[in-house]
Design an enzyme around this catalytic site. Structure first.
Site, PDB file in Angstrom:
ATOM      1  N   ASN A   1      69.741 -60.883 -21.588  1.00  0.00           N
ATOM      2  CA  ASN A   1      70.769 -60.547 -20.595  1.00  0.00           C
ATOM      3  C   ASN A   1      70.774 -61.643 -19.548  1.00  0.00           C
ATOM      4  O   ASN A   1      69.894 -62.507 -19.537  1.00  0.00           O
ATOM      5  CB  ASN A   1      70.497 -59.164 -19.970  1.00  0.00           C
ATOM      6  CG  ASN A   1      69.156 -59.110 -19.280  1.00  0.00           C
ATOM      7  OD1 ASN A   1      68.887 -59.858 -18.341  1.00  0.00           O
ATOM      8  ND2 ASN A   1      68.280 -58.263 -19.782  1.00  0.00           N
TER       9      ASN A   1
ATOM     10  N   ASP B   1      62.283 -58.643 -39.097  1.00  0.00           N
ATOM     11  CA  ASP B   1      61.959 -58.791 -37.670  1.00  0.00           C
ATOM     12  C   ASP B   1      61.986 -60.267 -37.301  1.00  0.00           C
ATOM     13  O   ASP B   1      61.228 -61.066 -37.860  1.00  0.00           O
ATOM     14  CB  ASP B   1      60.549 -58.198 -37.444  1.00  0.00           C
ATOM     15  CG  ASP B   1      60.087 -58.322 -36.013  1.00  0.00           C
ATOM     16  OD1 ASP B   1      59.101 -57.665 -35.653  1.00  0.00           O
ATOM     17  OD2 ASP B   1      60.696 -59.093 -35.238  1.00  0.00           O
ATOM     18  N   ILE B   2      62.848 -60.638 -36.375  1.00  0.00           N
ATOM     19  CA  ILE B   2      63.032 -62.070 -36.039  1.00  0.00           C
ATOM     20  C   ILE B   2      61.762 -62.672 -35.450  1.00  0.00           C
ATOM     21  O   ILE B   2      61.548 -63.887 -35.556  1.00  0.00           O
ATOM     22  CB  ILE B   2      64.232 -62.243 -35.085  1.00  0.00           C
ATOM     23  CG1 ILE B   2      64.756 -63.689 -35.137  1.00  0.00           C
ATOM     24  CG2 ILE B   2      63.898 -61.803 -33.658  1.00  0.00           C
ATOM     25  CD1 ILE B   2      66.124 -63.865 -34.527  1.00  0.00           C
TER      26      ILE B   2
ATOM     27  N   THR C   1      75.228 -56.425 -30.810  1.00  0.00           N
ATOM     28  CA  THR C   1      75.551 -55.243 -31.633  1.00  0.00           C
ATOM     29  C   THR C   1      74.603 -54.074 -31.387  1.00  0.00           C
ATOM     30  O   THR C   1      74.695 -53.048 -32.057  1.00  0.00           O
ATOM     31  CB  THR C   1      75.516 -55.587 -33.138  1.00  0.00           C
ATOM     32  OG1 THR C   1      74.162 -55.888 -33.515  1.00  0.00           O
ATOM     33  CG2 THR C   1      76.418 -56.756 -33.475  1.00  0.00           C
ATOM     34  N   GLY C   2      73.686 -54.204 -30.457  1.00  0.00           N
ATOM     35  CA  GLY C   2      72.778 -53.086 -30.132  1.00  0.00           C
ATOM     36  C   GLY C   2      73.193 -52.458 -28.818  1.00  0.00           C
ATOM     37  O   GLY C   2      74.271 -51.851 -28.705  1.00  0.00           O
TER      38      GLY C   2
ATOM     39  N   GLY D   1      65.302 -53.837 -26.982  1.00  0.00           N
ATOM     40  CA  GLY D   1      65.811 -54.434 -28.223  1.00  0.00           C
ATOM     41  C   GLY D   1      65.058 -55.677 -28.659  1.00  0.00           C
ATOM     42  O   GLY D   1      63.835 -55.784 -28.504  1.00  0.00           O
ATOM     43  N   VAL D   2      65.838 -56.626 -29.160  1.00  0.00           N
ATOM     44  CA  VAL D   2      65.178 -57.846 -29.682  1.00  0.00           C
ATOM     45  C   VAL D   2      64.572 -58.652 -28.521  1.00  0.00           C
ATOM     46  O   VAL D   2      63.533 -59.294 -28.669  1.00  0.00           O
ATOM     47  CB  VAL D   2      66.178 -58.698 -30.508  1.00  0.00           C
ATOM     48  CG1 VAL D   2      67.284 -59.295 -29.657  1.00  0.00           C
ATOM     49  CG2 VAL D   2      65.458 -59.765 -31.303  1.00  0.00           C
ATOM     50  N   ASP D   3      65.179 -58.548 -27.350  1.00  0.00           N
ATOM     51  CA  ASP D   3      64.650 -59.226 -26.145  1.00  0.00           C
ATOM     52  C   ASP D   3      63.229 -58.728 -25.877  1.00  0.00           C
ATOM     53  O   ASP D   3      62.282 -59.514 -25.719  1.00  0.00           O
ATOM     54  CB  ASP D   3      65.581 -58.879 -24.969  1.00  0.00           C
ATOM     55  CG  ASP D   3      65.405 -59.798 -23.762  1.00  0.00           C
ATOM     56  OD1 ASP D   3      66.037 -59.540 -22.732  1.00  0.00           O
ATOM     57  OD2 ASP D   3      64.624 -60.773 -23.859  1.00  0.00           O
TER      58      ASP D   3
HETATM   59  N1  APR Z   1      64.335 -58.578 -34.892  1.00  0.00           N
HETATM   60  C1  APR Z   1      65.638 -58.801 -35.189  1.00  0.00           C
HETATM   61  N2  APR Z   1      66.643 -58.065 -34.689  1.00  0.00           N
HETATM   62  C2  APR Z   1      66.305 -57.052 -33.851  1.00  0.00           C
HETATM   63  C3  APR Z   1      64.970 -56.762 -33.485  1.00  0.00           C
HETATM   64  C4  APR Z   1      63.967 -57.584 -34.052  1.00  0.00           C
HETATM   65  N3  APR Z   1      62.667 -57.405 -33.767  1.00  0.00           N
HETATM   66  N4  APR Z   1      64.978 -55.688 -32.632  1.00  0.00           N
HETATM   67  C5  APR Z   1      66.268 -55.318 -32.490  1.00  0.00           C
HETATM   68  N5  APR Z   1      67.067 -56.124 -33.234  1.00  0.00           N
HETATM   69  C6  APR Z   1      68.518 -56.083 -33.430  1.00  0.00           C
HETATM   70  C7  APR Z   1      69.192 -54.769 -33.138  1.00  0.00           C
HETATM   71  O1  APR Z   1      69.039 -53.882 -34.247  1.00  0.00           O
HETATM   72  C8  APR Z   1      70.633 -55.254 -32.986  1.00  0.00           C
HETATM   73  O2  APR Z   1      71.248 -55.348 -34.268  1.00  0.00           O
HETATM   74  O3  APR Z   1      69.103 -56.999 -32.520  1.00  0.00           O
HETATM   75  C9  APR Z   1      70.487 -56.681 -32.432  1.00  0.00           C
HETATM   76  C10 APR Z   1      70.908 -56.832 -30.977  1.00  0.00           C
HETATM   77  O4  APR Z   1      70.582 -55.627 -30.283  1.00  0.00           O
HETATM   78  P1  APR Z   1      69.922 -55.677 -28.805  1.00  0.00           P
HETATM   79  O5  APR Z   1      68.546 -56.197 -28.915  1.00  0.00           O
HETATM   80  O6  APR Z   1      70.132 -54.323 -28.212  1.00  0.00           O
HETATM   81  O7  APR Z   1      70.778 -56.767 -28.034  1.00  0.00           O
HETATM   82  P2  APR Z   1      72.265 -56.694 -27.447  1.00  0.00           P
HETATM   83  O8  APR Z   1      73.084 -55.653 -28.119  1.00  0.00           O
HETATM   84  O9  APR Z   1      72.740 -58.110 -27.456  1.00  0.00           O
HETATM   85  O10 APR Z   1      72.023 -56.202 -25.955  1.00  0.00           O
HETATM   86  C11 APR Z   1      71.337 -57.076 -25.094  1.00  0.00           C
HETATM   87  O11 APR Z   1      69.719 -55.429 -24.593  1.00  0.00           O
HETATM   88  O12 APR Z   1      67.506 -55.658 -24.922  1.00  0.00           O
HETATM   89  C12 APR Z   1      68.474 -55.750 -23.973  1.00  0.00           C
HETATM   90  O13 APR Z   1      67.671 -57.400 -22.436  1.00  0.00           O
HETATM   91  C13 APR Z   1      68.622 -57.146 -23.447  1.00  0.00           C
HETATM   92  O14 APR Z   1      70.078 -56.452 -21.710  1.00  0.00           O
HETATM   93  C14 APR Z   1      70.028 -57.098 -22.966  1.00  0.00           C
HETATM   94  C15 APR Z   1      70.726 -56.244 -24.006  1.00  0.00           C
END
Ligand code: APR
Length: 169
Positions: free
Chosen positions: A19, A5-6, A118-119, A27-29
């Site tokens: 975004n 977890d970052i 990638t999410g 997600g990670v955001d």
């Molecule tokens: N720590 C590390 N990596 C994480 C965590 C965490 N706590 N939570 C999720 N991830 C990983 C996901 O498994 C994925 O591999 O982060 C990677 C990116 O996924 P997303 O968070 O969905 O981000 P992204 O694909 O860039 O999409 C961005 O998603 O959350 C929204 O506001 C954000 O609109 C934006 C979009």
């Protein structure tokens, strides 16, 4: 590279896959804003008020609130579509490069990245890993104050991919 977890990373700067609105999301955001607390969003709002939206491929910096890191570098990756694959590769590479440029600007020595795009944004994981590793290696082969870059893989799939592509854990 680590599998975890970052938000728990004890580095100078963690990178957020944000975004363009900079106003949070899932997600990670979502994880970073939840763990870091409201100060991060407050700073994002200030940046948004002053500079507008964050373009895909660009990056901005805030403090890290309650997180162990000192800064959060918010970058915006491309939303994947196969029709614009090459352009998305360039935008994703730019997101990593601009994040490292911002890290150098603030004097961060250790930087942790999630697997940007990638999410929710649907970028194919293997393709994204190749773009990310090449962009980081390209940037850090030049003049930089950055000593360590960590790819934080939350999912097993990405962790196995980065291992297969030669990243040391
Ligand atoms: N720590 C590390 N990596 C994480 C965590 C965490 N706590 N939570 C999720 N991830 C990983 C996901 O498994 C994925 O591999 O982060 C990677 C990116 O996924 P997303 O968070 O969905 O981000 P992204 O694909 O860039 O999409 C961005 O998603 O959350 C929204 O506001 C954000 O609109 C934006 C979009």
């Amino acid at each position: 590279m680590v599998h975890g977890d970052i938000t728990a990373m004890e580095v100078d700067a963690i990178v957020n896959a944000a975004n363009s609105s900079l106003l949070g999301g899932g997600g990670v955001d979502g994880a970073i804003h939840r763990a870091g607390g409201p100060d991060i969003l407050a700073e994002c709002r200030e940046i948004r008020a002053e500079h507008g939206r964050c373009r895909p491929g660009d990056a901005v910096v805030t403090g890290a609130g309650r997180l162990p890191a000192r800064w959060v570098i918010h970058t915006v990756g491309p939303i994947w579509s196969a029709e614009q694959a090459d352009e998305h590769d360039r935008t994703l590479a730019s997101a990593y490069r601009r994040s490292l440029e911002e890290a150098d600007r603030i004097g961060a020595r250790t930087v942790a990245f999630p697997n940007v795009s990638t999410g929710v944004y649907g970028f194919p994981k293997r393709r994204a890993a190749g773009v990310a590793i090449a962009a980081v290696r390209g940037y850090t082969s030049g003049a930089t104050g950055i000593e360590t870059v960590v790819f934080v893989c939350f999912g097993r799939g990405n962790f196995d991919l980065y291992t297969e592509m030669g990243c040391a854990s």
